[in-house]
Enzyme design. Structure first.
Site, PDB file in Angstrom:
ATOM      1  N   VAL A   1      76.782  57.097  69.950  1.00 55.10           N
ATOM      2  CA  VAL A   1      77.555  57.861  70.932  1.00 55.10           C
ATOM      3  C   VAL A   1      76.607  58.499  71.937  1.00 55.10           C
ATOM      4  CG1 VAL A   1      79.142  59.772  71.302  1.00 55.10           C
ATOM      5  CG2 VAL A   1      79.409  58.287  69.293  1.00 55.10           C
ATOM      6  N   LYS A   2      76.833  58.188  73.203  1.00 57.67           N
ATOM      7  CA  LYS A   2      75.994  58.725  74.278  1.00 57.67           C
ATOM      8  C   LYS A   2      76.687  59.931  74.907  1.00 57.67           C
ATOM      9  CE  LYS A   2      74.135  55.737  77.214  1.00 57.67           C
ATOM     10  NZ  LYS A   2      73.967  54.882  78.428  1.00 57.67           N
ATOM     11  N   ALA A   3      75.989  61.071  74.887  1.00 58.34           N
ATOM     12  CA  ALA A   3      76.531  62.318  75.434  1.00 58.34           C
ATOM     13  C   ALA A   3      75.560  62.892  76.462  1.00 58.34           C
ATOM     14  CB  ALA A   3      76.769  63.329  74.320  1.00 58.34           C
TER      15      ALA A   3
ATOM     16  N   THR B   1      74.741  50.990  77.903  1.00 59.32           N
ATOM     17  CA  THR B   1      75.629  50.745  79.036  1.00 59.32           C
ATOM     18  C   THR B   1      76.315  52.059  79.390  1.00 59.32           C
ATOM     19  OG1 THR B   1      77.366  49.292  79.908  1.00 59.32           O
ATOM     20  CG2 THR B   1      77.614  50.030  77.624  1.00 59.32           C
TER      21      THR B   1
END
Length: 217
Positions: A86-88, A27
């Site tokens: 964790v999306k970076a 998301t």
């Protein structure tokens, strides 16, 4: 191939989970806003709510674009739940942050990837997932699926553990094509997953079976 659903809609996530084939959720802030989820505390709570529905990984995106901000946000996200990834973003500080998280044992998803070179950098930094956006490439008359093939070839050459997460999947044929060329994961709308169920001969065959059964009763 793992199936992730790309949404912040809890009902759709529950429906996909009930189907028995869901492996995770991706998301982002835009999808959160679409569901009326705004404000830091509400967003963080929503991530936890998603984790309580699914069994697999849930990608949660940092908002900062500087290294220090990404680290602060990423560590806070990782502490929310063991399933959080964790999306970076694929920017210079994003790559640095991914390396930092990798060294700390925090799993990551490098997002907004549009080239094989970017995917190579993400893998070198130790990203758990790399997310090439195939639908957005298709939108500008570029072959998104070819990018998946290029990344697959490079990763196989060097034995990278980073998983190729085909993002911006728009429809069922994207799912099939990604499976053919070796994407590790696909993420898309519920409709793309449910589309795999459909075939006119299945409907015709089932109707005939039921009609023949009724003849004997």
């Amino acid at each position: 191939m793992k199936f992730f659903i790309d949404t912040a809609n809890l009902e759709q996530i529950r429906e996909a989970q009930a189907l028995g084939v869901l492996d995770g959720v991706t998301t982002n802030p835009s999808l959160m806003a679409k569901e009326g989820i705004t404000g830091k505390n509400n967003i963080l709570k929503h991530y936890v709510d998603i984790c309580e529905i699914v069994d697999g990984d849930v990608s949660a995106e940092v908002i900062s674009t500087d290294f220090e901000g990404m680290i602060k946000e990423g560590e806070e996200l990782a502490e929310l739940h063991s399933q959080i990834v964790v999306k970076a973003p694929m920017i210079k500080d994003g790559v640095k942050a991914i390396k930092y998280f990798t060294d700390k044992g925090i799993r990551t998803n490098c997002t907004l990837v549009f080239s094989a070179g970017q995917a190579l950098l993400a893998a070198k930094a130790g990203a758990t997932y790399v997310s090439p956006f195939i639908g957005r490439l298709d939108d500008i008359s570029t072959d998104g699926l070819n990018l998946i093939s290029e990344i697959r070839h490079i990763y196989d050459n060097y034995g990278f553990d980073t998983q190729i997460l085909a993002a911006s999947v728009r429809h069922t044929m994207h799912v099939i094509d990604c499976a053919k060329i070796g994407a590790d994961v696909m993420t898309g709308p519920l409709s793309a997953i449910e589309g795999l169920l459909k075939h006119p001969l299945t409907d015709i065959g089932l109707a005939k079976f039921l009609a023949d059964y009724q003849k004997g009763n």
